[in-house]
Design a protein around this motif. Structure first.
Motif, PDB file in Angstrom:
ATOM      1  N   GLY A  29       0.804  -1.218   0.000  1.00  0.00           N
ATOM      2  CA  GLY A  29       0.000   0.000   0.000  1.00  0.00           C
ATOM      3  C   GLY A  29       0.834   1.264   0.000  1.00  0.00           C
ATOM      4  O   GLY A  29       0.514   2.227  -0.702  1.00  0.00           O
ATOM      5  N   GLU A  30       1.914   1.285   0.757  1.00  0.00           N
ATOM      6  CA  GLU A  30       2.792   2.454   0.786  1.00  0.00           C
ATOM      7  C   GLU A  30       3.495   2.639  -0.551  1.00  0.00           C
ATOM      8  O   GLU A  30       3.670   3.766  -1.014  1.00  0.00           O
ATOM      9  N   ALA A  31       3.895   1.547  -1.188  1.00  0.00           N
ATOM     10  CA  ALA A  31       4.536   1.647  -2.500  1.00  0.00           C
ATOM     11  C   ALA A  31       3.552   2.160  -3.540  1.00  0.00           C
ATOM     12  O   ALA A  31       3.901   3.010  -4.365  1.00  0.00           O
ATOM     13  N   LEU A  46      -5.355   2.718  -9.574  1.00  0.00           N
ATOM     14  CA  LEU A  46      -4.793   1.643  -8.759  1.00  0.00           C
ATOM     15  C   LEU A  46      -5.557   1.393  -7.464  1.00  0.00           C
ATOM     16  O   LEU A  46      -5.546   0.283  -6.947  1.00  0.00           O
ATOM     17  N   ARG A  47      -6.170   2.461  -6.923  1.00  0.00           N
ATOM     18  CA  ARG A  47      -6.842   2.332  -5.631  1.00  0.00           C
ATOM     19  C   ARG A  47      -8.011   3.295  -5.574  1.00  0.00           C
ATOM     20  O   ARG A  47      -8.064   4.263  -6.316  1.00  0.00           O
ATOM     21  N   ASP A  48      -8.941   3.010  -4.651  1.00  0.00           N
ATOM     22  CA  ASP A  48     -10.115   3.865  -4.527  1.00  0.00           C
ATOM     23  C   ASP A  48      -9.797   5.101  -3.689  1.00  0.00           C
ATOM     24  O   ASP A  48      -8.658   5.287  -3.242  1.00  0.00           O
ATOM     25  N   GLU A  49     -10.804   5.940  -3.462  1.00  0.00           N
ATOM     26  CA  GLU A  49     -10.596   7.199  -2.739  1.00  0.00           C
ATOM     27  C   GLU A  49     -10.173   6.998  -1.284  1.00  0.00           C
ATOM     28  O   GLU A  49      -9.628   7.895  -0.663  1.00  0.00           O
ATOM     29  N   ARG A  50     -10.399   5.794  -0.734  1.00  0.00           N
ATOM     30  CA  ARG A  50      -9.957   5.482   0.634  1.00  0.00           C
ATOM     31  C   ARG A  50      -8.549   4.902   0.668  1.00  0.00           C
ATOM     32  O   ARG A  50      -8.004   4.632   1.725  1.00  0.00           O
TER      33      ARG A  50
END
Length: 91
Positions: A29-31, A46-50
């Motif tokens: 997640g950090e990467a 790659l990821r949602d708003e959260r």
């Protein structure tokens, strides 16, 4: 810890055309967050708003599906490789 993130061509265009980028952090997640900060257009793909991974984007850390191994909380090590595979629809 730097890892290499491999992007498919449809996402590479959002990272200045780069098929591989480097990012750091202690977890997947950090990467991903660091990659999103470096390439802002890439982040929402790659990821949602959260900050959580989308169910239709699969991440493989050294050929292991992270959904089965801790998700974005999965720890990473120097030299790891993260492969991003978005779902592709069509007929």
């Amino acid at each position: 810890m730097p890892v290499t993130i491999h992007l498919p061509s449809q996402l590479a265009r959002l990272a200045d055309g780069k098929r591989s980028i480097s990012a750091g952090g202690a977890t997947v997640g950090e990467a991903v967050e660091q990659a999103a900060a470096a390439y802002p257009a890439l982040g929402p793909r790659l990821r949602d708003e959260r900050g959580a991974p989308y169910p239709f984007v699969t991440f493989y850390l050294n050929d292991e599906d992270i959904r089965l191994a801790g998700g974005f909380a999965r720890t990473i090590a120097d030299g790891d490789e993260l492969i991003v595979v978005p779902a592709v629809a069509g007929g």
